[in-house]
Design a protein around this motif. Sequence first.
Motif, PDB file in Angstrom:
ATOM      1  N   ASP A   1       2.778  -9.828   4.655  1.00 13.62           N
ATOM      2  CA  ASP A   1       1.650 -11.170   4.192  1.00 13.62           C
ATOM      3  C   ASP A   1       0.478 -11.081   3.640  1.00 13.62           C
ATOM      4  OD1 ASP A   1       3.942 -11.097   2.138  1.00 13.62           O
ATOM      5  OD2 ASP A   1       4.532 -13.560   3.141  1.00 13.62           O
TER       6      ASP A   1
ATOM      7  N   PHE B   1      -3.910 -12.788   3.973  1.00 15.85           N
ATOM      8  CA  PHE B   1      -4.496 -14.551   4.228  1.00 15.85           C
ATOM      9  C   PHE B   1      -5.662 -14.337   3.562  1.00 15.85           C
ATOM     10  CE2 PHE B   1      -0.138 -14.601   5.685  1.00 15.85           C
ATOM     11  CZ  PHE B   1       0.283 -15.744   4.607  1.00 15.85           C
TER      12      PHE B   1
ATOM     13  N   TYR C   1      -5.256 -18.831   2.081  1.00 10.64           N
ATOM     14  CA  TYR C   1      -3.873 -18.813   1.419  1.00 10.64           C
ATOM     15  C   TYR C   1      -3.674 -17.758   0.977  1.00 10.64           C
ATOM     16  CZ  TYR C   1      -6.554 -22.738  -1.102  1.00 10.64           C
ATOM     17  OH  TYR C   1      -7.095 -24.347  -1.590  1.00 10.64           O
ATOM     18  N   LEU C   2      -2.666 -17.599   0.370  1.00  9.39           N
ATOM     19  CA  LEU C   2      -1.404 -15.974   0.540  1.00  9.39           C
ATOM     20  C   LEU C   2      -2.419 -15.448  -0.665  1.00  9.39           C
ATOM     21  CD1 LEU C   2       0.806 -14.002   0.622  1.00  9.39           C
ATOM     22  CD2 LEU C   2       1.942 -14.994  -1.275  1.00  9.39           C
TER      23      LEU C   2
ATOM     24  N   LYS D   1       1.093  -9.561  -1.140  1.00 11.39           N
ATOM     25  CA  LYS D   1       2.464  -9.147  -0.618  1.00 11.39           C
ATOM     26  C   LYS D   1       2.187  -7.788  -0.195  1.00 11.39           C
ATOM     27  CE  LYS D   1       5.271 -12.896  -1.000  1.00 11.39           C
ATOM     28  NZ  LYS D   1       5.601 -13.466   0.163  1.00 11.39           N
TER      29      LYS D   1
END
Length: 347
Positions: free
Chosen positions: A121, A123, A131-132, A135
């Motif tokens: 992931d 960020f 925050y993400l 993916k």
Amino acid sequence: MSDEHKQDQNNDENLYKAYMMKTKNDIHTSPSLSEEEQKEIIKVGSNTARNATVMISLAILLLILPLMTLITYLYYGIGGKANTMIDVVGKTIYVTEPNVSLEEMEIESEIGLFSMNVNFDTFKRIGSEDYLAEKVDVYFGLDKPKFPEKISFLEQLPPMGYGIDVVKDGQKMYHPDAGVPFNMSDEWDVLKGLPDGTVAEAYLSFSELMKPNEIEKALPKEMEIRWLAVDTGLEAKQMDKEGVPITPIGYPAQVDSTTWSPFDGDQTNEEVFLDILKLLEKNEQTAEIVSKIKSLEIKERREYVEDKGILIYGAVVTGPVPELRKLEQMKVVRAIKVGEVKLWNWK
């Protein structure tokens, strides 16, 4: 010849004839198979042969598959090839994707038959929170990567695909000697239209080249400088020698004390940046595919930076929207591109 000898010879001939006659009778009287029975025998024989072939093939596969799997594990394990690939993927993200980080301890790798999948992931820091962003799944066939599969969680979706158009669409910072291909006042209007109770990410293009330690002094205090775009000798031209657009490369502006970050403070961020360029130079094809960039020109850019030193032409900052608006009055800021926006979370 005596009468006795003739008699014995006659007896032998009679016995032979009797034996031959019995044999002929046995042949004629022996049971014969019908055509259907003969076909059934052939069918059973054929099935038996086919089943034997299948069983032999399965036995061979059961022997070969573990061997091939072992070879795959040895390929990725010996010499740390898997770790090198993961290292290249992670460090490519740090120097080619502004204001993006990842947790290397959360990188997962799955080894298949002559292949490996790397999952992680990424960020983004907007305001005071991470925050993400995406993916990511990168597939390696031995040591050859395929274009990453990505699921984005950003409001501003990154350009899709790979190549020249992706570089152009994703460009947000520009060298002082390069043209800015958008109306700069429009971006300031976007910032003015955002609510005061929000935080945002902003991509800044400077009006002159600056040393890294000059950036913090030049910008307002109530914002965080996240990433610095480095002048590598090609950004002013905006093209490499083959006419391919050049994308920014750079490094995080601050020390990241987390154990998984290469910018953890053991060396200066500038030193780490140059070390990463040396690593990517040896793995440039992988870096280009992972970063969606058609041309990185790592060797030329590394040599330029080592010769000229590190000078900065752009930066990514984040902070309260009212503070970001103040940048319009600063001569050092030539242009701005507004990135992600979130509700207030400022420290």
